[in-house]
Design a protein around this motif. Structure first.
Motif, short mmCIF file in Angstrom:
data_model
loop_
_atom_site.label_atom_id
_atom_site.label_comp_id
_atom_site.label_asym_id
_atom_site.label_seq_id
_atom_site.Cartn_x
_atom_site.Cartn_y
_atom_site.Cartn_z
N LYS A 3 -7.74 6.08 30.09
CA LYS A 3 -6.29 5.97 29.85
C LYS A 3 -5.91 6.61 28.52
CE LYS A 3 -5.11 1.74 32.41
NZ LYS A 3 -4.68 0.34 32.24
N THR A 4 -6.71 6.34 27.48
CA THR A 4 -6.45 6.92 26.15
C THR A 4 -6.56 8.44 26.21
OG1 THR A 4 -7.28 4.95 25.05
CG2 THR A 4 -7.22 6.97 23.75
N GLY A 5 -7.60 8.95 26.86
CA GLY A 5 -7.77 10.39 27.01
C GLY A 5 -6.61 11.02 27.77
N LEU A 6 -6.17 10.35 28.81
CA LEU A 6 -5.05 10.85 29.60
C LEU A 6 -3.77 10.89 28.77
CD1 LEU A 6 -3.94 11.77 32.32
CD2 LEU A 6 -3.68 9.38 32.97
N GLN A 7 -3.54 9.86 27.98
CA GLN A 7 -2.35 9.85 27.11
C GLN A 7 -2.42 10.99 26.10
OE1 GLN A 7 -2.60 5.88 25.56
NE2 GLN A 7 -1.41 4.97 27.23
N GLN A 8 -3.60 11.23 25.54
CA GLN A 8 -3.76 12.33 24.59
C GLN A 8 -3.48 13.67 25.25
OE1 GLN A 8 -7.76 11.71 23.17
NE2 GLN A 8 -7.13 10.21 21.64
N MET A 9 -3.96 13.82 26.48
CA MET A 9 -3.72 15.07 27.21
C MET A 9 -2.23 15.27 27.49
SD MET A 9 -6.83 15.29 29.97
CE MET A 9 -6.29 16.87 30.61
N GLU A 10 -1.54 14.20 27.85
CA GLU A 10 -0.11 14.32 28.14
C GLU A 10 0.68 14.70 26.88
OE1 GLU A 10 0.52 10.54 30.05
OE2 GLU A 10 0.10 11.39 32.04
N VAL A 11 0.28 14.14 25.72
CA VAL A 11 0.92 14.52 24.45
C VAL A 11 0.65 16.00 24.16
CG1 VAL A 11 0.79 14.20 21.94
CG2 VAL A 11 0.95 12.21 23.44
N LYS A 12 -0.60 16.42 24.35
CA LYS A 12 -0.99 17.81 24.10
C LYS A 12 -0.23 18.75 25.04
CE LYS A 12 -3.98 20.07 21.56
NZ LYS A 12 -3.93 20.05 20.12
#
Length: 193
Positions: free
Chosen positions: A135-144
């Motif tokens: 979930k954290t990785g996915l959120q980081q990807m969405e921000v990027k």
């Protein structure tokens, strides 16, 4: 588990991608940026699928664990009931009957001990951790991805502005060359001479 770790590795790699270095090497930055957005969007969709699948697996494991806990509790209750019955029979003088119920109580305790509830707890805790990491990785990807889209839009707008300025400068030069007042001033100079 290895698949989830490789997905986490890919998420981390994509999150740390250096967009500027890619753009420096690109022949057509707009196409490169659009391709990056498409690739990133596809990776996010893949990461979402991995998160959903992992959450689904976690929910199934939790459901199985809850069933195992309930079953262990049921065997514990059966062992307690058999032990009480054995105590009643022993108090009543029926030792062979009491031994039979004690034997049943031991079987119930063995069944309770063999239950898989305790063994599943570390696996469930590990799955929960993986879900949180995904979930954290996915959120980081969405921000990027948001940053990438914003940067792409800014760079494309700046490129179009620069192209428009070149056209305007060319038009201004052509206006100066064809300016009739400049021709008149040249003629005036000739007349004066």
């Amino acid at each position: 588990m290895a698949e989830k770790q490789s997905i986490l590795g890919r998420i981390a790699q994509l999150t740390r991608a250096n967009i500027n270095a890619l753009l420096d090497r690109a022949e057509d930055p707009e196409k490169m940026l659009n391709q990056l957005v498409r690739d990133y969007t596809a990776s996010i969709a893949e990461a979402r699928d991995a998160v959903a699948q992992t959450i689904g697996n976690l929910r199934l494991a939790e459901k199985d664990h809850d069933a195992d806990v309930a079953e262990a509790k049921d065997w514990g209750n059966k062992a307690l009931a058999a032990s009480r019955k054995a105590d009643q029979l022993r108090a009543g003088g029926d030792t062979p009957g009491a031994d039979k119920w004690d034997s049943l109580a031991k079987i119930a305790l063995t069944k309770q001990a063999e239950n898989e509830a305790k063994a599943a707890e570390p696996m469930i805790a590990s799955q929960r951790q993986v879900v949180e990491q995904l979930k954290t990785g996915l959120q980081q990807m969405e921000v990027k991805l948001g940053e990438l889209r914003s940067k792409r839009d800014q760079l494309i707008a700046r490129q179009k502005t620069a192209e428009a300025q070149v056209k305007v400068q060319g038009a201004i030069r052509s206006i100066n060359v064809l300016d009739p007042t400049s021709e008149l001033s040249r003629y005036e100079d000739q007349v004066r001479r």
